[in-house]
Design a protein around this motif. Structure first.
Motif, mmCIF file in Angstrom:
data_model
loop_
_atom_site.group_PDB
_atom_site.id
_atom_site.type_symbol
_atom_site.label_atom_id
_atom_site.label_comp_id
_atom_site.label_asym_id
_atom_site.label_seq_id
_atom_site.Cartn_x
_atom_site.Cartn_y
_atom_site.Cartn_z
ATOM 1 N N TYR B 34 16.488 3.942 -11.486
ATOM 2 C CA TYR B 34 15.753 5.136 -11.897
ATOM 3 C C TYR B 34 15.626 5.185 -13.428
ATOM 4 C CZ TYR B 34 17.634 6.425 -7.308
ATOM 5 O OH TYR B 34 17.988 6.430 -5.978
ATOM 6 N N LEU B 46 12.402 12.949 -13.679
ATOM 7 C CA LEU B 46 12.317 11.600 -13.119
ATOM 8 C C LEU B 46 10.980 10.978 -13.489
ATOM 9 C CD1 LEU B 46 13.490 9.375 -11.297
ATOM 10 C CD2 LEU B 46 12.381 10.523 -9.366
ATOM 11 N N TYR B 49 11.149 5.273 -10.159
ATOM 12 C CA TYR B 49 12.275 4.750 -9.411
ATOM 13 C C TYR B 49 11.831 3.507 -8.667
ATOM 14 C CZ TYR B 49 10.613 6.976 -5.038
ATOM 15 O OH TYR B 49 9.890 7.355 -3.937
ATOM 16 N N VAL B 51 13.157 0.735 -5.448
ATOM 17 C CA VAL B 51 14.088 0.403 -4.367
ATOM 18 C C VAL B 51 14.182 -1.102 -4.157
ATOM 19 C CG1 VAL B 51 13.719 2.625 -3.273
ATOM 20 C CG2 VAL B 51 12.343 0.663 -2.568
ATOM 21 N N GLU B 59 6.548 8.982 -10.820
ATOM 22 C CA GLU B 59 6.601 10.393 -10.491
ATOM 23 C C GLU B 59 5.709 11.232 -11.392
ATOM 24 O OE1 GLU B 59 8.323 11.974 -7.845
ATOM 25 O OE2 GLU B 59 8.168 9.857 -7.295
ATOM 26 N N ILE B 97 22.427 5.490 -0.431
ATOM 27 C CA ILE B 97 21.778 6.794 -0.501
ATOM 28 C C ILE B 97 22.818 7.882 -0.315
ATOM 29 C CG2 ILE B 97 20.132 8.300 0.661
ATOM 30 C CD1 ILE B 97 18.481 5.872 1.302
ATOM 31 N N ASN B 98 22.703 8.922 -1.078
ATOM 32 C CA ASN B 98 23.530 10.118 -0.962
ATOM 33 C C ASN B 98 24.910 9.987 -1.565
ATOM 34 O OD1 ASN B 98 22.178 10.238 2.350
ATOM 35 N ND2 ASN B 98 21.382 11.257 0.523
ATOM 36 N N TYR B 101 24.364 9.172 -8.410
ATOM 37 C CA TYR B 101 23.900 8.158 -9.353
ATOM 38 C C TYR B 101 24.987 7.835 -10.362
ATOM 39 C CZ TYR B 101 19.067 9.551 -8.056
ATOM 40 O OH TYR B 101 17.892 9.840 -7.400
#
Lengths: 114, 112
Positions: B34, B46, B49, B51, B59, B97-98, B101
């Motif tokens: 990110y 943001l 990002y 993946v 964004e 994920i979750n 960061y």
């Protein structure tokens, strides 16, 4: 869309006191994750604590603890025995179960006075 | 252990000059990466990002672009800086994920 609200732009307390920072959020999700981040004057962003919504037990990390009220969509951070080094901006953040992005609050500036 | 490196720490650039900020992650593979920007006394915005290699999501439409030439390298660029590009830029990564960061130490960019 999810939103995160921190209603206290700035707070100050005396060293060794306990302080609570507020955070509310809005979501239609049932499973999600909540975080508190600290940003001291150095501006390094540091993860303080995280909470999974499916866990009823409030997360605790040493002097930092949360009061997670899922029904009220509230996620407050309590700092016990505050220290001068706790002076920082504190950000609350939300992450849904299937996205890659954190939704951030506007932050609370916390000042610990000697 | 995992670490994230971001450089330079500070940068002063003239309007119209190019920009390249670099971020690398060590100790993990296939991280989510990110780029954030933070104005003084404000929250985080943001910017991009990623993946995976070559996968960039933007964004906010603006004067900046991002690239991910390698798995653990994330670059923020501009061809011509504007005064409004000044700010504090933070790189971050997450591996699952979750789980929150981990942030780099940031770059303070001043466009003059």
């Amino acid at each position: 869309a999810q939103t995160v609200t921190q209603s206290q732009p700035e707070m100050s307390v005396q060293e060794a006191e306990t302080v609570t920072l507020s955070c509310t959020y809005d979501t239609s999700e049932n499973n999600y994750y909540l975080f508190w981040y600290k940003q001291p004057p150095s501006r390094q962003m540091i993860l303080v604590i995280r909470q999974e919504a499916y866990k009823q037990q409030n997360a605790t990390e040493n002097r930092f603890s949360v009061n997670f009220q899922k029904a009220a969509k509230s996620f407050s951070l309590k700092i016990s025995d505050s220290q001068l080094g706790d002076t920082a901006m504190y950000f609350c953040a939300f992450e849904g179960p299937s996205n890659y992005q954190l939704i951030w609050g506007a932050g609370t500036k916390l000042i610990i006075k000697p | 252990s995992q670490t994230i490196h971001q450089w330079p720490a500070t940068l002063v650039q003239p309007v119209g000059s190019p920009l390249s900020l670099e971020c690398t992650v060590e100790g993990t593979s296939n991280p989510n990466l990110y780029w954030y920007r933070q104005a003084a006394g404000r929250g985080l915005q943001l910017l991009f990002y990623s993946v995976g290699i070559g996968q960039i999501s933007s964004e906010v439409p603006q004067n900046l672009s991002a690239s991910r030439p390698q798995d653990r390298q994330f670059i923020l660029s501009s061809k011509k800086l504007l005064l409004s590009d000044s700010g504090f830029y933070l790189c971050a990564w997450s591996s699952v994920i979750n789980y929150g960061y981990t942030f780099g130490s940031g770059t303070r960019l001043t466009v003059v």
